[in-house]
Design a protein around this motif. Structure first.
Motif, PDB file in Angstrom:
ATOM      1  N   ARG A  25      10.469  42.857 -32.258  1.00  0.00           N
ATOM      2  CA  ARG A  25      11.261  42.916 -31.021  1.00  0.00           C
ATOM      3  C   ARG A  25      11.665  41.505 -30.577  1.00  0.00           C
ATOM      4  NH1 ARG A  25       7.714  45.547 -26.835  1.00  0.00           N
ATOM      5  NH2 ARG A  25       9.582  45.573 -25.549  1.00  0.00           N
ATOM      6  N   LYS A  49      14.327  40.170 -32.873  1.00  0.00           N
ATOM      7  CA  LYS A  49      15.633  40.795 -32.621  1.00  0.00           C
ATOM      8  C   LYS A  49      16.298  40.176 -31.398  1.00  0.00           C
ATOM      9  CE  LYS A  49      17.971  45.217 -32.450  1.00  0.00           C
ATOM     10  NZ  LYS A  49      17.843  46.664 -32.596  1.00  0.00           N
ATOM     11  N   LYS A 107      19.777  48.379 -26.874  1.00  0.00           N
ATOM     12  CA  LYS A 107      19.720  49.779 -26.478  1.00  0.00           C
ATOM     13  C   LYS A 107      20.076  50.633 -27.676  1.00  0.00           C
ATOM     14  CE  LYS A 107      20.623  49.381 -21.549  1.00  0.00           C
ATOM     15  NZ  LYS A 107      21.506  49.712 -20.458  1.00  0.00           N
ATOM     16  N   GLU A 120      16.820  51.368 -28.208  1.00  0.00           N
ATOM     17  CA  GLU A 120      15.406  51.123 -28.515  1.00  0.00           C
ATOM     18  C   GLU A 120      14.649  50.528 -27.334  1.00  0.00           C
ATOM     19  OE1 GLU A 120      17.796  49.569 -30.499  1.00  0.00           O
ATOM     20  OE2 GLU A 120      17.845  51.043 -32.109  1.00  0.00           O
ATOM     21  N   GLU A 121      15.271  49.586 -26.647  1.00  0.00           N
ATOM     22  CA  GLU A 121      14.631  48.922 -25.510  1.00  0.00           C
ATOM     23  C   GLU A 121      15.080  49.562 -24.205  1.00  0.00           C
ATOM     24  OE1 GLU A 121      12.326  46.653 -25.476  1.00  0.00           O
ATOM     25  OE2 GLU A 121      12.382  45.881 -27.525  1.00  0.00           O
ATOM     26  N   GLN A 122      14.146  49.685 -23.296  1.00  0.00           N
ATOM     27  CA  GLN A 122      14.468  50.198 -21.973  1.00  0.00           C
ATOM     28  C   GLN A 122      14.550  49.016 -21.010  1.00  0.00           C
ATOM     29  OE1 GLN A 122      11.687  53.016 -20.388  1.00  0.00           O
ATOM     30  NE2 GLN A 122      12.862  53.337 -18.539  1.00  0.00           N
TER      31      GLN A 122
END
Length: 109
Positions: A4, A7, A58, A60-62
């Motif tokens: 994460r 990325k 997004k 995947e991530e909030q």
């Protein structure tokens, strides 16, 4: 977790963010595990970097919250906090010194 972080930093780097720093604050007395700080080239670039992060991360991530002032944008991903600032704001608020002191104080304890 490292995927994460990689990325996020890749998105920032690819889109011309400068001086990207990652602070590992796991096990420290702070409300997130990681803080990422990056400099933008100016106000419009700060906003553009946020757009790139949203598109790249997004769904995947909030995004729990964003605080935007143009000169400084903070993005809350829960366990990761991202600060994108103009160089002037970054110099003025010097978050690196504060975050480094958290790491140092925790290591001394």
């Amino acid at each position: 977790m490292q995927d994460r972080i990689n990325k996020i930093t890749t998105i920032l780097d690819t889109n011309k963010a400068e001086a990207i720093e990652v602070f590992d604050l796991r096990g420290r007395d702070y409300f997130v595990d990681y803080v990422i700080i990056a400099s933008s080239l100016g106000t419009r670039h700060t906003e553009a970097l946020l757009d790139h992060l949203k598109r790249g991360l997004k769904p995947e991530e909030q995004f729990l919250g964003t605080d935007e002032s143009g000169e400084w944008i903070a993005v809350d991903l829960g366990d990761i906090l991202i600060h994108i600032m103009t160089p002037e704001y970054r110099s003025r608020y010097d978050l690196e010194t504060f975050l480094s002191s958290l790491r140092k104080n925790s290591e001394e304890a």
